[in-house]
Design a protein around this motif. Structure first.
Motif, PDB file in Angstrom:
ATOM      1  N   VAL A   1      14.606 -28.003 -14.677  1.00 62.73           N
ATOM      2  CA  VAL A   1      14.611 -27.607 -13.258  1.00 62.73           C
ATOM      3  C   VAL A   1      13.978 -28.733 -12.440  1.00 62.73           C
ATOM      4  O   VAL A   1      13.014 -29.372 -12.884  1.00 62.73           O
ATOM      5  N   ILE A   2      14.567 -28.988 -11.278  1.00 66.36           N
ATOM      6  CA  ILE A   2      13.988 -29.964 -10.353  1.00 66.36           C
ATOM      7  C   ILE A   2      12.832 -29.296  -9.614  1.00 66.36           C
ATOM      8  O   ILE A   2      12.996 -28.211  -9.048  1.00 66.36           O
ATOM      9  N   THR A   3      11.669 -29.930  -9.647  1.00 71.55           N
ATOM     10  CA  THR A   3      10.501 -29.360  -8.957  1.00 71.55           C
ATOM     11  C   THR A   3      10.276 -30.007  -7.587  1.00 71.55           C
ATOM     12  O   THR A   3       9.656 -29.416  -6.713  1.00 71.55           O
ATOM     13  N   PHE A   4      10.777 -31.242  -7.405  1.00 71.30           N
ATOM     14  CA  PHE A   4      10.766 -31.876  -6.088  1.00 71.30           C
ATOM     15  C   PHE A   4      12.024 -32.676  -5.890  1.00 71.30           C
ATOM     16  O   PHE A   4      12.317 -33.541  -6.722  1.00 71.30           O
ATOM     17  N   PRO A   5      12.801 -32.464  -4.813  1.00 73.53           N
ATOM     18  CA  PRO A   5      12.560 -31.406  -3.836  1.00 73.53           C
ATOM     19  C   PRO A   5      13.115 -30.074  -4.344  1.00 73.53           C
ATOM     20  O   PRO A   5      14.142 -30.049  -5.014  1.00 73.53           O
TER      21      PRO A   5
END
Lengths: 404, 404
Positions: free
Chosen positions: A283-287
């Motif tokens: 999962v992308i945490t930023f952005p």
């Protein structure tokens, strides 16, 4: 020196190539800052974090605050370790207060010598340390039906990573003498609900740990103090906290948490049970949802990947809604069954787009799309969601869930 | 699965071979334990450790509690990471309270474009994560003159290990444009004493980090919040906390902390300065001074080894006062310039003996004996003690310093 941060240098080269020299645009030049000129706070016995840092675990309001889940603030995480204070939690009857000098681990059932062990006895034995991801089987369950989570904490926050220290369960099983008829280990916690899970003896002999240490100190109460079963790569619920009893049997217990819960209801109405292993996921945490990019310009896109099967081999990123994918940099060392941080420089152009990540593990397993996963597992599932996760970056820089 | 804890299994085989089956002697059989039957504590936003755990950092009483050192409780450590709350500290004028939204890093001097950077700007850049040991140059200084430390915390507790996350300094140096005449970087902290150290430009370009993350969250105030210079493998003092200024120069500053302090006075009266690197070192943490073995029997002897040069290659243990040495198990992954946990099963026979460890790093450097070190460096030294450390185990199980 062999420890040059090559990864960072490669990224820098990419970034400067993208921008032709200046990595940060539109900045103020030499802005002085008034540093404090007076004596600071004195030395102390135990350090706390800055009052300016406020990331905490989130949990749903409930009439029974002893039962529920606390979500780790992934959006505020850096690196690969989760601070013990912010590790996710899932409790069924609250956090017991246990005096380690009174705690006992009982091993009984199909063994030659039923025995109980004090914590001091367990801590005298040969130990090992492993950095391992734990993930609740129900993490990102909201993604099965619709992409409901507004941010990465509330939708993906039931995953964390710690350095665990303890004794291989195989050591104590050798001590009690397992009878040839035994094939399962029934683990029971000391919480009020007596959390129970059935663990195949083969797993117990392979790599199950009796852990007492987490991130360099004794495990914290909310993580199972003073003793926790750790089953590397298996759903969080099997990592029984406040472990006080192991019973060797010739069949599983079919306990509540492996029949009415933690089973996968398939499209044909049949349930798969004992689906322990957590597959590759990222999962992308930023952005990510709820964040805002302050301006057009260059950013480091980052996130976390993991697999219950072993090491993460590759993470691909799309920043154009899935039309093209680029391999991200992976933080070394990539440890098996641990969070792996991935990173990629990315220029936000002020145009709406959709971003996502896709992990591949060392077995070749590729994280599926949500659609491919639903096509096989249907709409009844609650557990083991590991489809790719898309975030929408809007033209004004705000980030939302794709269905929001 | 490739992640079988082979190390633990080898140790178990050794232990069972030593004891012929029973790894724990003189224990009570199946002792029941009354588990709590009532609901435990509710879910919470931030986890704390158990009230039964009381290990804290120790520091000397002082009329100026803003200046001094806090010693990490190594005797209570497990694994390889130091909890941020228990990381050692060395302060010269207390811990400043810094609002990260106001903090600026200024880079000036022999550069093309003097610039200041906000924390948000720094955190947007490509980052890397490294697990690194930090050690105060004065750690175990008491061992130079006499083995005075009663326990491992007070004598060796100025060493810790964290997962640091930040931006390679080289990235920002590329942004400001270093002039060809520059050869040094003068780092200054925002504490009241303006801690300053001179860093050769070659080191800065090689692997110096501007760190904002520690163990998965923002660095804690006592560790330099919000920004700390990290010089892998170099004495703690060069890892300037609360970093707010970097000045490029063509010579070092000869600051107080690199002339009157952190220099090595040799037997001939001359001082060596800029002796940055910390060489290979190790210490047994169990059993160690102040601890007591409760009975004759089998124990896991354990400790920590590290080297500013790279990975630890080998740790040898003596349990007979130096007559014979045996290779200990080393915890994997062995990361360069990080704490490496070593372990060895050991049977205490109830007879007085003396134990010690000796580390070898990947460059082939062998941790010297105290006598060999003193023969070269003399009796004037304060910093960089890394001689082998002996503990006396007395017949009654109490452990003391060899000279106690």
């Amino acid at each position: 020196m062999k420890d040059v941060p090559r990864s960072g240098r490669r990224q820098l080269l990419r970034m400067t190539a993208m921008l032709g020299g200046g990595v940060l645009a539109q900045r103020q030049r030499l802005l002085a800052w008034e540093t404090p000129g007076k004596l600071g706070a004195p030395l102390g016995p135990y350090g706390e974090r800055s009052p300016f840092e406020r990331a905490v675990r989130w949990h749903r309001e409930s009439k029974t605050p002893e039962a529920g889940s606390c979500f780790s603030p992934l959006h505020a995480s850096v690196g690969t370790i989760t601070p013990s204070s912010l590790h996710y939690e899932r409790h069924h009857s609250g956090i017991p207060t246990i005096d380690p000098s009174k705690h006992r681990l009982v091993i009984h059932g199909l063994v030659d010598r039923p025995l109980s062990f004090t914590m001091a006895e367990i801590q005298r034995l040969p130990s090992i340390t492993r950095t391992l991801v734990l993930e609740c089987g129900g993490n990102s369950a909201g993604e099965w039906a619709a992409r409901t989570g507004a941010d990465v904490q509330r939708s993906y926050g039931l995953v964390s990573c710690s350095e665990w220290t303890g004794v291989p369960l195989a050591t104590l099983l050798a001590e009690v003498g397992v009878k040839p008829t035994a094939s399962w280990v029934i683990a029971e916690g000391a919480d009020a609900c007596r959390m129970e899970r059935s663990i195949p003896l083969s797993k117990a002999m392979e790599n199950t740990l009796l852990a007492y240490g987490q991130n360099g100190e004794m495990i914290r109460p909310s993580q199972g103090y003073p003793l926790r079963l750790i089953n590397p790569g298996w759903e969080g619920n099997t990592n029984v906290k406040w472990l006080h009893s192991l019973k060797l049997t010739n069949q599983p217990y079919m306990a509540r948490d492996e029949t009415s819960k933690y089973s996968d209801l398939m499209p044909d109405g049949k349930a798969r049970i004992f689906t322990y292993r957590m597959e590759a996921k990222s999962v992308i945490t930023f952005p990510s949802g709820g964040q805002t990019l302050p301006a057009i310009g260059l950013y480091e896109l980052t996130g976390l990947a993991w697999s219950g099967n072993g090491k993460i081999e590759r993470v691909d990123i799309t920043t154009d809604g899935g039309r093209s994918w680029t391999a991200a940099e992976l933080q070394e060392p990539r440890l098996p069954i641990a969070l792996t941080r991935f990173r990629m420089p990315w220029r936000f152009e002020g145009r709406e787009t959709v971003i996502a990540s896709r992990a591949v593990d060392e077995t070749g397993y590729v994280q599926p799309s949500r659609e491919a996963l639903v096509a096989v597992r249907g709409g009844n599932s609650v557990y083991h969601f590991n489809g790719t996760k898309f975030w929408r970056v809007q033209a004004d820089g705000t980030v939302t869930n794709v269905d929001a």
